[in-house]
Design a protein around this motif. Structure first.
Motif, short mmCIF file in Angstrom:
data_model
loop_
_atom_site.label_atom_id
_atom_site.label_comp_id
_atom_site.label_asym_id
_atom_site.label_seq_id
_atom_site.Cartn_x
_atom_site.Cartn_y
_atom_site.Cartn_z
N ILE A 59 0.65 -1.15 -0.25
CA ILE A 59 0.00 -0.04 0.15
C ILE A 59 0.91 1.18 -0.01
O ILE A 59 0.58 2.21 -0.73
CB ILE A 59 -0.99 -0.04 1.14
N LEU A 60 1.87 1.39 0.87
CA LEU A 60 2.85 2.20 0.97
C LEU A 60 3.65 2.52 -0.53
O LEU A 60 3.50 3.82 -0.99
CB LEU A 60 3.91 2.30 1.75
N ASP A 61 3.78 1.70 -1.11
CA ASP A 61 4.52 1.60 -2.41
C ASP A 61 3.54 2.16 -3.47
O ASP A 61 3.64 3.11 -4.34
CB ASP A 61 5.14 0.23 -2.99
N TYR A 62 2.41 1.57 -3.29
CA TYR A 62 1.26 2.02 -4.51
C TYR A 62 0.92 3.41 -4.17
O TYR A 62 0.94 4.20 -5.44
CB TYR A 62 0.03 1.05 -4.23
N GLN A 63 0.61 3.82 -2.87
CA GLN A 63 0.14 5.35 -2.82
C GLN A 63 1.47 6.23 -3.24
O GLN A 63 1.12 7.35 -3.84
CB GLN A 63 -0.18 5.32 -1.44
#
Ligand code: NAP
Length: 179
Positions: A59-63
């Motif tokens: 999620i961190l990478d995607y956001q």
């Protein structure tokens, strides 16, 4: 009454992510956004979420690659990890480790009348099942096999089929955990 739900999408052969944590196979499929087990209706009833470190880092990478870090959940969130991961400042996020039972007690208090969502991965959902704390498994099954990747629920868990329907390209199925 608060229920503890593992809600996720899976390939037909039981993987929630490909070998490299890829979800391309998932995002390229069509969904009926108002259809059975749709995300909007599901998440409206959720009062607390838990996830493992790999899911959190995804999620961190995607956001970060989609306009900057933004925590997608507006309810208290628990991330299971043994590491000192960065915590996104716009979310109510706590890093925890070890036994899921005491965390579940706190999640239930935070959720009130709403549900607890175990976002993934599969082993974390299995830890809740091992502790007798998982009530339902809700899956949307994509029309694809991946051959390898992150497993849906790497445990022997007895289930009862409660509901099945079509949602766009997916089979939507809700199972109760048999205790
Ligand atoms: N298809 C979908 O809808 C869907 C939904 C959710 C996730 N996903 C994807 O599926 C994959 C899941 O990855 P995963 O199977 O590796 O699972 P995960 O649960 O996201 O991450 C596993 C990690 O969580 C930490 N962890 C788990 N239980 C713990 C405990 N009791 N105490 C402390 N730390 C604990 C450990 O990390 P450390 O020890 O390294 O800290 C462990 O290596 C990800 O790629 C995610 O993006 C897909």
């Amino acid at each position: 009454m608060t229920r503890t739900l593992y809600y996720t999408a899976t390939s037909l052969d039981g993987f929630i992510a490909g070998p490299d944590n890829s979800l391309e196979w998932l995002f390229t499929r069509k969904r009926d956004e108002g259809g059975p087990l749709n995300y909007e209706d599901f998440v409206a009833e959720v009062g607390a979420v838990a996830m493992g470190a790999t899911t959190y880092e995804w999620i961190l990478d995607y956001q970060s690659s989609h306009g900057g870090p933004k925590w997608p959940y507006d309810v208290p969130s628990w991330v299971f990890t043994h590491r000192d991961l960065p915590v996104m400042s716009d979310g109510e996020i706590e890093l925890v480790r070890g036994d899921v039972a005491p965390v579940h007690e706190r999640m239930a208090r935070a959720a009130g009348d709403r549900d607890i969502w175990i976002v993934g991965g599969g082993d974390l959902a299995g830890q809740f099942a091992d502790a007798g704390l998982l009530d339902e498994v809700l899956v949307t099954i994509a029309p694809v096999t991946l051959g390898a990747g992150a497993p849906l629920l790497p445990r022997h868990v007895e289930l009862s089929l409660e509901e099945v329907a079509r949602n766009g390209d997916f089979v939507a199925a809700r199972f109760g955990v048999v205790r």
